[in-house]
Design a protein around this motif. Structure first.
Motif, PDB file in Angstrom:
ATOM      1  N   PRO A  66       0.727  -1.242   0.000  1.00 28.12           N
ATOM      2  CA  PRO A  66      -0.123  -0.079  -0.127  1.00 28.12           C
ATOM      3  C   PRO A  66       0.677   1.149   0.067  1.00 28.12           C
ATOM      4  O   PRO A  66       2.051   1.424   0.572  1.00 28.12           O
ATOM      5  CB  PRO A  66      -1.049   0.034   1.177  1.00 28.12           C
ATOM      6  N   VAL A  67       0.437   2.322  -0.674  1.00 27.26           N
ATOM      7  CA  VAL A  67       1.005   3.472  -0.843  1.00 27.26           C
ATOM      8  C   VAL A  67       0.165   4.601   0.005  1.00 27.26           C
ATOM      9  O   VAL A  67      -1.086   4.854  -0.409  1.00 27.26           O
ATOM     10  CB  VAL A  67       1.324   4.043  -2.128  1.00 27.26           C
ATOM     11  N   THR A  68       0.475   5.123   1.065  1.00 22.44           N
ATOM     12  CA  THR A  68      -0.411   6.206   1.692  1.00 22.44           C
ATOM     13  C   THR A  68       0.747   7.338   1.822  1.00 22.44           C
ATOM     14  O   THR A  68       2.042   7.151   1.889  1.00 22.44           O
ATOM     15  CB  THR A  68      -1.080   5.591   2.960  1.00 22.44           C
ATOM     16  N   PHE A  69       0.161   8.425   2.574  1.00 21.69           N
ATOM     17  CA  PHE A  69       1.090   9.559   2.823  1.00 21.69           C
ATOM     18  C   PHE A  69       1.983   9.087   4.220  1.00 21.69           C
ATOM     19  O   PHE A  69       3.222   9.364   4.395  1.00 21.69           O
ATOM     20  CB  PHE A  69      -0.026  10.516   3.619  1.00 21.69           C
ATOM     21  N   ASN A  70       1.525   8.003   5.025  1.00 21.57           N
ATOM     22  CA  ASN A  70       2.306   7.574   6.008  1.00 21.57           C
ATOM     23  C   ASN A  70       2.901   6.441   5.802  1.00 21.57           C
ATOM     24  O   ASN A  70       3.671   5.589   6.658  1.00 21.57           O
ATOM     25  CB  ASN A  70       1.272   7.407   7.249  1.00 21.57           C
ATOM     26  N   ASN A  71       2.705   5.699   4.515  1.00 22.85           N
ATOM     27  CA  ASN A  71       3.677   4.625   4.502  1.00 22.85           C
ATOM     28  C   ASN A  71       4.290   4.527   3.058  1.00 22.85           C
ATOM     29  O   ASN A  71       3.770   4.580   2.004  1.00 22.85           O
ATOM     30  CB  ASN A  71       2.746   3.426   4.337  1.00 22.85           C
ATOM     31  N   HIS A  72       5.703   4.902   3.205  1.00 18.05           N
ATOM     32  CA  HIS A  72       6.432   5.226   1.964  1.00 18.05           C
ATOM     33  C   HIS A  72       7.328   4.203   1.674  1.00 18.05           C
ATOM     34  O   HIS A  72       8.122   4.301   0.708  1.00 18.05           O
ATOM     35  CB  HIS A  72       7.406   6.376   2.242  1.00 18.05           C
ATOM     36  N   SER A  73       6.953   2.802   1.980  1.00 21.58           N
ATOM     37  CA  SER A  73       7.827   1.903   1.803  1.00 21.58           C
ATOM     38  C   SER A  73       8.117   1.456   0.343  1.00 21.58           C
ATOM     39  O   SER A  73       9.000   1.020   0.045  1.00 21.58           O
ATOM     40  CB  SER A  73       7.472   0.505   2.926  1.00 21.58           C
TER      41      SER A  73
END
Ligand code: ATP
Length: 301
Positions: A66-73
């Motif tokens: 998943p890509v979110t503002f808080n998950n940049h992995s």
């Protein structure tokens, strides 16, 4: 599973929707054009994909994560050139790559990257960026975007301000990288250029996706058009209109579409003793198709 999956994403600025239920995929190694008029939501969409911006609902998945503002992995595998890259006037191309690679575990080989992006000739090793042309700066920007060996590169208006030779070089570079398996999501207003480059198109208007298609299927619905110069364009226009084909005279050229095939048109003109002095078949034209599509979409509002 596609490399990038954008599913039902919504983003509002105040009460205005910049992304309205946006869904599309990008497959590995594909070059995808994100196309739409000013303010359609292209940059917003690109920023959401890179995790640079939060979105209120929906999902973005890149390479299964998943890509979110808080998950940049996932972002280690996405290179982007959304705004002009930060180019430092007193650094050389190589110094830029070293700088941008500082927090990267396995950066691309600098020499190979410079060779690939054609910033290795002509004393680039010694020249400072303040002496680079816009085309070279843009290629350096792409080299920087490639430093983490990304699987997807996002380019916002990469051809802006480039001369025809630089546009050509950039197109060749993007193509060769795509052949190696790198996917591209590119926005550009230079539709003729984009048409020569992309495998797929994603059309956005008022924050909504109005079409996703491969470039070939995009043009299947585009009617064949023929441009003639004849011995009597006015009479030919009349004949075409009597047959219920679409016909116009523009700049002393007769344009006809809507006939089943070219032979039908030629037969009708011959029957009226009209000589055809020149003939051009229009191939699919992204710009015209886009304008037609936007006009239809705007009318439906
Ligand atoms: P362009 O081709 O002009 O760059 P675009 O397709 O990239 O346009 P966006 O920049 O994504 O469009 O803008 C989409 C909509 O969101 C526009 O109506 C714009 O005015 C609005 N918008 C974009 N950024 C912001 C912001 N930071 N605050 C408020 N509204 C914004």
């Amino acid at each position: 599973m596609a490399l990038l999956e954008v599913k039902n994403v919504n983003k509002k600025y105040g009460n205005r929707a910049a992304m309205d239920d946006v869904s599309f995929n990008v497959e590995a190694g594909h070059i995808v054009g994100l196309i739409g008029p000013n303010g359609a939501g292209k940059s917003t969409t690109m920023r959401a994909i890179t995790g640079l911006m939060s979105y209120s609902s929906g999902q973005i998945t890149f390479d299964g994560q998943p890509v979110t503002f808080n998950n940049h992995s996932a972002l280690d595998k996405i290179g982007n050139l959304i705004e002009y890259p930060a180019i430092y006037p007193n650094l050389t191309a190589l110094e830029h790559l070293k700088l941008y690679a500082m927090d990267t575990k396995n950066p691309a080989d600098f020499k190979e990257l410079m060779h690939k992006t054609q910033i290795d000739g002509d004393n680039f090793g010694k020249r400072k960026a303040k002496n680079f042309s816009l085309g070279i700066k843009q290629r350096l920007g792409i080299a920087i975007a490639l430093i983490r060996n990304p699987k997807l590169v996002i380019l916002d208006e990469p051809m802006n301000g480039l001369d025809p030779q630089s546009v050509h070089d950039l197109r060749e570079l993007i193509r060769s990288l795509a052949e190696e398996g790198v996917a591209f999501l590119i926005s550009s207003h230079l539709l003729d250029e984009l048409q020569k480059l992309v495998d797929d198109v994603v059309i956005i208007n008022h924050g909504k996706i109005i079409q996703t298609a491969t470039i070939e299927t995009f043009f299947i619905h585009d009617q064949a058009r023929w441009t003639f110069d004849t011995s009597d364009n006015e009479l030919a226009l009349q004949i075409a209109q009597d047959k219920n084909w679409q016909a116009t005279i523009d700049n002393s050229q007769l344009q006809i579409s809507g006939a089943e095939n070219l032979q039908q048109v030629i037969t009708a003109l011959n029957a009226a003793n009209i000589q055809i002095q020149s003939l051009n078949t229009a191939t699919g034209n992204l710009e015209k198709s886009l304008l037609d599509m936007l006009a239809a979409d705007n009318q439906g509002e």
